[in-house]
Motif scaffolding. Structure first.
Motif, PDB file in Angstrom:
ATOM      1  N   PRO A 115      55.954  29.485  46.440  1.00  0.00           N
ATOM      2  CA  PRO A 115      55.791  30.391  45.298  1.00  0.00           C
ATOM      3  C   PRO A 115      55.745  31.845  45.774  1.00  0.00           C
ATOM      4  N   ARG A 116      56.385  32.738  45.068  1.00  0.00           N
ATOM      5  CA  ARG A 116      56.392  34.138  45.466  1.00  0.00           C
ATOM      6  C   ARG A 116      54.980  34.721  45.423  1.00  0.00           C
ATOM      7  N   PRO A 117      54.610  35.547  46.402  1.00  0.00           N
ATOM      8  CA  PRO A 117      53.282  36.163  46.377  1.00  0.00           C
ATOM      9  C   PRO A 117      53.221  37.248  45.308  1.00  0.00           C
ATOM     10  N   LEU A 118      52.301  37.122  44.389  1.00  0.00           N
ATOM     11  CA  LEU A 118      52.181  38.064  43.280  1.00  0.00           C
ATOM     12  C   LEU A 118      51.032  39.038  43.530  1.00  0.00           C
ATOM     13  N   LEU A 119      50.672  39.809  42.532  1.00  0.00           N
ATOM     14  CA  LEU A 119      49.658  40.843  42.699  1.00  0.00           C
ATOM     15  C   LEU A 119      48.249  40.262  42.750  1.00  0.00           C
ATOM     16  N   VAL A 120      47.385  40.908  43.511  1.00  0.00           N
ATOM     17  CA  VAL A 120      45.982  40.495  43.604  1.00  0.00           C
ATOM     18  C   VAL A 120      45.320  40.573  42.229  1.00  0.00           C
ATOM     19  N   GLU A 121      45.721  41.553  41.433  1.00  0.00           N
ATOM     20  CA  GLU A 121      45.097  41.748  40.122  1.00  0.00           C
ATOM     21  C   GLU A 121      45.362  40.591  39.162  1.00  0.00           C
ATOM     22  N   TYR A 122      46.339  39.724  39.475  1.00  0.00           N
ATOM     23  CA  TYR A 122      46.626  38.590  38.611  1.00  0.00           C
ATOM     24  C   TYR A 122      45.645  37.427  38.817  1.00  0.00           C
ATOM     25  N   LEU A 123      44.953  37.403  39.946  1.00  0.00           N
ATOM     26  CA  LEU A 123      44.121  36.242  40.296  1.00  0.00           C
ATOM     27  C   LEU A 123      43.162  35.820  39.178  1.00  0.00           C
ATOM     28  N   PRO A 124      42.414  36.742  38.559  1.00  0.00           N
ATOM     29  CA  PRO A 124      41.488  36.304  37.510  1.00  0.00           C
ATOM     30  C   PRO A 124      42.170  35.876  36.212  1.00  0.00           C
ATOM     31  N   LEU A 125      43.479  36.106  36.105  1.00  0.00           N
ATOM     32  CA  LEU A 125      44.201  35.795  34.870  1.00  0.00           C
ATOM     33  C   LEU A 125      44.763  34.385  34.843  1.00  0.00           C
ATOM     34  N   TYR A 126      44.823  33.724  36.006  1.00  0.00           N
ATOM     35  CA  TYR A 126      45.427  32.401  36.067  1.00  0.00           C
ATOM     36  C   TYR A 126      44.543  31.343  35.423  1.00  0.00           C
ATOM     37  N   SER A 127      45.202  30.359  34.813  1.00  0.00           N
ATOM     38  CA  SER A 127      44.485  29.155  34.401  1.00  0.00           C
ATOM     39  C   SER A 127      44.237  28.328  35.657  1.00  0.00           C
ATOM     40  N   VAL A 128      43.426  27.282  35.519  1.00  0.00           N
ATOM     41  CA  VAL A 128      43.150  26.416  36.667  1.00  0.00           C
ATOM     42  C   VAL A 128      44.451  25.831  37.209  1.00  0.00           C
ATOM     43  N   GLU A 129      45.342  25.438  36.312  1.00  0.00           N
ATOM     44  CA  GLU A 129      46.615  24.848  36.732  1.00  0.00           C
ATOM     45  C   GLU A 129      47.493  25.888  37.415  1.00  0.00           C
ATOM     46  N   GLN A 130      47.589  27.071  36.848  1.00  0.00           N
ATOM     47  CA  GLN A 130      48.420  28.119  37.431  1.00  0.00           C
ATOM     48  C   GLN A 130      47.930  28.527  38.815  1.00  0.00           C
TER      49      GLN A 130
END
Length: 207
Positions: A115-130
């Protein structure tokens, strides 16, 4: 990491080190030319570096060639569309901006495929599955990149990331690498609709 044997992980790491090392040696002349062109068109530094989350959400520094001008409100350079030059578009469409990431692969921060490495700021936005996309090392290319690149939705992108986590194998990795070469040659999926690259995760309408 769930669902894969140690032999697979060990073999993949060996293949990553060998392929990244060989690629850096073979592509060194091209990388030097790109570095000179970046300096001439965008100035210094020629490398873009940014912290990204990797396997188990460990933070590492990602390296790429710069493809955008520096943000400057006084000059009206704020959005990606304003900062991305014609030269930068060529770098991105040919994936030449990704070449310094081979160093991340050799170091062990990344894999050639994942999976492509995305932004650190996205971490709290993910669902458990994501968030399961971080069960493996991020990749220079991945299943989402050969299935539409930036043109697919975030929901589809994450679904493909999890599919890769669950089904990854040397055979799948090879198919993704070959598919990536085809995508780069055809310049498929360079940008999302209405964006010069991809929409920001968390914007209205994202899953």
């Amino acid at each position: 990491m769930a669902g894969r044997s140690r032999p697979y992980d060990a073999l993949k790491r060996v293949l990553d080190v060998v392929s990244a090392s060989v690629a850096m040696i073979v592509l060194l002349p091209i990388m030097l030319i790109v570095a000179v062109l970046v300096a001439a068109n965008l100035g210094r530094p020629v490398l873009f570096s940014q912290e990204r989350p990797g396997e188990d959400e460990r933070i590492f520094t990602l390296y790429k060639f710069r493809s955008m001008r520096d943000a400057d409100k006084a000059k009206g350079l704020v959005t990606d569309e304003q900062r991305l030059t014609r030269f930068g578009k060529v770098l991105r469409s040919t994936s030449l901006d990704e070449l310094p990431s081979l160093w991340n692969v050799a170091r062990g921060d990344m894999s050639m495929v994942g999976p492509r490495p995305l932004l650190v700021e996205y971490l709290p936005l993910y669902s458990v599955e994501q968030a399961r996309r971080h069960e493996v090392k991020p990749g220079v290319t991945g299943l989402a990149q050969v299935s539409g690149r930036n043109a697919i939705s975030w929901e589809d992108r994450f679904a493909l990331d999890i599919k890769y986590v669950d089904e990854r194998s040397i055979g799948l990795d090879l198919r993704i690498v070959l598919g990536t070469l085809k995508s780069v040659i055809r310049r498929d999926g360079i940008s999302a609709e209405g964006h010069v690259t991809m929409s920001k995760f968390g914007e209205a309408g994202d899953a």
